[in-house]
Write a protein that holds these residues in place. Structure first.
Motif, PDB file in Angstrom:
ATOM      1  N   SER A   5       0.805  -1.224   0.000  1.00 51.22           N
ATOM      2  CA  SER A   5       0.000   0.000   0.000  1.00 51.22           C
ATOM      3  C   SER A   5       0.837   1.272   0.000  1.00 51.22           C
ATOM      4  O   SER A   5       0.332   2.328  -0.364  1.00 51.22           O
ATOM      5  CB  SER A   5      -0.952   0.008   1.191  1.00 51.22           C
ATOM      6  OG  SER A   5      -0.210  -0.064   2.390  1.00 51.22           O
ATOM      7  N   VAL A   6       2.108   1.200   0.384  1.00 51.76           N
ATOM      8  CA  VAL A   6       2.951   2.403   0.402  1.00 51.76           C
ATOM      9  C   VAL A   6       3.967   2.417  -0.743  1.00 51.76           C
ATOM     10  O   VAL A   6       4.808   3.300  -0.809  1.00 51.76           O
ATOM     11  CB  VAL A   6       3.678   2.581   1.758  1.00 51.76           C
ATOM     12  CG1 VAL A   6       2.695   2.763   2.878  1.00 51.76           C
ATOM     13  CG2 VAL A   6       4.613   1.432   2.046  1.00 51.76           C
ATOM     14  N   LEU A   7       3.882   1.464  -1.655  1.00 51.00           N
ATOM     15  CA  LEU A   7       4.834   1.365  -2.760  1.00 51.00           C
ATOM     16  C   LEU A   7       4.722   2.554  -3.710  1.00 51.00           C
ATOM     17  O   LEU A   7       5.716   3.060  -4.187  1.00 51.00           O
ATOM     18  CB  LEU A   7       4.638   0.045  -3.515  1.00 51.00           C
ATOM     19  CG  LEU A   7       5.714  -0.344  -4.506  1.00 51.00           C
ATOM     20  CD1 LEU A   7       7.085  -0.422  -3.846  1.00 51.00           C
ATOM     21  CD2 LEU A   7       5.375  -1.681  -5.138  1.00 51.00           C
ATOM     22  N   GLY A   8       3.519   3.024  -3.975  1.00 52.00           N
ATOM     23  CA  GLY A   8       3.335   4.199  -4.830  1.00 52.00           C
ATOM     24  C   GLY A   8       3.019   3.846  -6.275  1.00 52.00           C
ATOM     25  O   GLY A   8       3.458   2.826  -6.791  1.00 52.00           O
ATOM     26  N   ASP A   9       2.257   4.724  -6.915  1.00 54.96           N
ATOM     27  CA  ASP A   9       1.829   4.538  -8.303  1.00 54.96           C
ATOM     28  C   ASP A   9       3.020   4.342  -9.246  1.00 54.96           C
ATOM     29  O   ASP A   9       3.996   5.091  -9.178  1.00 54.96           O
ATOM     30  CB  ASP A   9       1.024   5.740  -8.787  1.00 54.96           C
ATOM     31  CG  ASP A   9      -0.330   5.863  -8.107  1.00 54.96           C
ATOM     32  OD1 ASP A   9      -0.631   5.024  -7.248  1.00 54.96           O
ATOM     33  OD2 ASP A   9      -1.075   6.797  -8.438  1.00 54.96           O
ATOM     34  N   GLY A  10       2.906   3.352 -10.112  1.00 60.20           N
ATOM     35  CA  GLY A  10       3.922   3.120 -11.122  1.00 60.20           C
ATOM     36  C   GLY A  10       5.138   2.339 -10.658  1.00 60.20           C
ATOM     37  O   GLY A  10       5.995   2.008 -11.467  1.00 60.20           O
ATOM     38  N   ASN A  11       5.230   2.054  -9.369  1.00 60.70           N
ATOM     39  CA  ASN A  11       6.382   1.321  -8.847  1.00 60.70           C
ATOM     40  C   ASN A  11       6.111  -0.173  -8.829  1.00 60.70           C
ATOM     41  O   ASN A  11       4.974  -0.610  -8.760  1.00 60.70           O
ATOM     42  CB  ASN A  11       6.728   1.801  -7.437  1.00 60.70           C
ATOM     43  CG  ASN A  11       7.250   3.222  -7.448  1.00 60.70           C
ATOM     44  OD1 ASN A  11       8.093   3.578  -8.255  1.00 60.70           O
ATOM     45  ND2 ASN A  11       6.733   4.032  -6.559  1.00 60.70           N
ATOM     46  N   ILE A  40       3.136  -4.750  -9.776  1.00 62.04           N
ATOM     47  CA  ILE A  40       3.266  -3.337 -10.140  1.00 62.04           C
ATOM     48  C   ILE A  40       2.018  -2.603  -9.661  1.00 62.04           C
ATOM     49  O   ILE A  40       0.898  -3.029  -9.930  1.00 62.04           O
ATOM     50  CB  ILE A  40       3.389  -3.166 -11.664  1.00 62.04           C
ATOM     51  CG1 ILE A  40       4.600  -3.940 -12.197  1.00 62.04           C
ATOM     52  CG2 ILE A  40       3.483  -1.684 -12.041  1.00 62.04           C
ATOM     53  CD1 ILE A  40       4.663  -4.026 -13.713  1.00 62.04           C
ATOM     54  N   VAL A  41       2.214  -1.482  -8.956  1.00 60.21           N
ATOM     55  CA  VAL A  41       1.090  -0.659  -8.529  1.00 60.21           C
ATOM     56  C   VAL A  41       0.712   0.243  -9.700  1.00 60.21           C
ATOM     57  O   VAL A  41       1.523   1.034 -10.171  1.00 60.21           O
ATOM     58  CB  VAL A  41       1.450   0.189  -7.285  1.00 60.21           C
ATOM     59  CG1 VAL A  41       0.299   1.126  -6.933  1.00 60.21           C
ATOM     60  CG2 VAL A  41       1.787  -0.706  -6.110  1.00 60.21           C
ATOM     61  N   ILE A  42      -0.512   0.102 -10.190  1.00 61.70           N
ATOM     62  CA  ILE A  42      -0.997   0.926 -11.295  1.00 61.70           C
ATOM     63  C   ILE A  42      -1.458   2.279 -10.759  1.00 61.70           C
ATOM     64  O   ILE A  42      -0.976   3.316 -11.186  1.00 61.70           O
ATOM     65  CB  ILE A  42      -2.155   0.237 -12.057  1.00 61.70           C
ATOM     66  CG1 ILE A  42      -1.752  -1.167 -12.537  1.00 61.70           C
ATOM     67  CG2 ILE A  42      -2.643   1.103 -13.211  1.00 61.70           C
ATOM     68  CD1 ILE A  42      -0.634  -1.210 -13.530  1.00 61.70           C
ATOM     69  N   ILE A  49      -6.467  -0.180  -4.251  1.00 66.56           N
ATOM     70  CA  ILE A  49      -5.215  -0.127  -4.991  1.00 66.56           C
ATOM     71  C   ILE A  49      -5.336  -1.078  -6.178  1.00 66.56           C
ATOM     72  O   ILE A  49      -5.698  -2.240  -6.009  1.00 66.56           O
ATOM     73  CB  ILE A  49      -4.032  -0.505  -4.084  1.00 66.56           C
ATOM     74  CG1 ILE A  49      -3.926   0.527  -2.959  1.00 66.56           C
ATOM     75  CG2 ILE A  49      -2.743  -0.587  -4.879  1.00 66.56           C
ATOM     76  CD1 ILE A  49      -2.894   0.227  -1.927  1.00 66.56           C
ATOM     77  N   ILE A  50      -5.053  -0.558  -7.361  1.00 63.60           N
ATOM     78  CA  ILE A  50      -5.099  -1.375  -8.573  1.00 63.60           C
ATOM     79  C   ILE A  50      -3.666  -1.774  -8.896  1.00 63.60           C
ATOM     80  O   ILE A  50      -2.793  -0.913  -9.039  1.00 63.60           O
ATOM     81  CB  ILE A  50      -5.747  -0.607  -9.737  1.00 63.60           C
ATOM     82  CG1 ILE A  50      -7.179  -0.218  -9.360  1.00 63.60           C
ATOM     83  CG2 ILE A  50      -5.734  -1.455 -11.007  1.00 63.60           C
ATOM     84  CD1 ILE A  50      -7.857   0.717 -10.319  1.00 63.60           C
ATOM     85  N   VAL A  51      -3.450  -3.078  -8.983  1.00 67.08           N
ATOM     86  CA  VAL A  51      -2.107  -3.593  -9.231  1.00 67.08           C
ATOM     87  C   VAL A  51      -2.128  -4.547 -10.415  1.00 67.08           C
ATOM     88  O   VAL A  51      -3.174  -5.071 -10.790  1.00 67.08           O
ATOM     89  CB  VAL A  51      -1.543  -4.333  -7.989  1.00 67.08           C
ATOM     90  CG1 VAL A  51      -1.435  -3.399  -6.810  1.00 67.08           C
ATOM     91  CG2 VAL A  51      -2.370  -5.545  -7.631  1.00 67.08           C
ATOM     92  N   ARG A  57      -4.776  -7.299 -14.074  1.00 71.59           N
ATOM     93  CA  ARG A  57      -5.014  -6.175 -13.156  1.00 71.59           C
ATOM     94  C   ARG A  57      -6.009  -6.608 -12.095  1.00 71.59           C
ATOM     95  O   ARG A  57      -7.044  -7.181 -12.410  1.00 71.59           O
ATOM     96  CB  ARG A  57      -5.551  -4.965 -13.912  1.00 71.59           C
ATOM     97  CG  ARG A  57      -4.498  -4.303 -14.744  1.00 71.59           C
ATOM     98  CD  ARG A  57      -5.029  -3.058 -15.383  1.00 71.59           C
ATOM     99  NE  ARG A  57      -3.971  -2.462 -16.195  1.00 71.59           N
ATOM    100  CZ  ARG A  57      -3.924  -1.188 -16.508  1.00 71.59           C
ATOM    101  NH1 ARG A  57      -4.875  -0.376 -16.122  1.00 71.59           N
ATOM    102  NH2 ARG A  57      -2.930  -0.727 -17.232  1.00 71.59           N
ATOM    103  N   VAL A  58      -5.668  -6.294 -10.847  1.00 66.74           N
ATOM    104  CA  VAL A  58      -6.504  -6.674  -9.717  1.00 66.74           C
ATOM    105  C   VAL A  58      -6.674  -5.452  -8.827  1.00 66.74           C
ATOM    106  O   VAL A  58      -5.710  -4.722  -8.567  1.00 66.74           O
ATOM    107  CB  VAL A  58      -5.845  -7.810  -8.900  1.00 66.74           C
ATOM    108  CG1 VAL A  58      -6.689  -8.183  -7.698  1.00 66.74           C
ATOM    109  CG2 VAL A  58      -5.584  -9.024  -9.771  1.00 66.74           C
TER     110      VAL A  58
END
Length: 70
Positions: A5-11, A40-42, A49-51, A57-58
């Motif tokens: 949850s703290v990884l960040g968008d695009g990472n 990958i966090v979308i 959170i969409i990953v 994609r989930v």
């Protein structure tokens, strides 16, 4: 290790640990969150959170994402 949850968008990261009760772990594994796999966090939308995991994609809740460590 940090929660997904703290990884960040695009990472992206490698799943190191999936926590929670056995039924929660099983549910996350069924969605594709397996230790050693890439994720990958979308984006984050409305508390979800969409990953991308296993070419799919989930969307998972932030609470569930706190149980997945990368």
């Amino acid at each position: 290790m940090i929660p997904l949850s703290v990884l960040g968008d695009g990472n992206e990261g490698i799943i190191k640990k999936v926590g929670g009760k056995p039924e929660v772990k099983k549910h996350l594994e069924n969605l594709g969150f397996v230790v050693g796999d890439n994720v990958i966090v979308i984006t984050e939308q409305d508390g979800n959170i969409i990953v991308k995991v296993k070419e799919t994609r989930v969307a998972i809740s932030k609470e569930m994402a706190m149980k997945i460590y990368v």
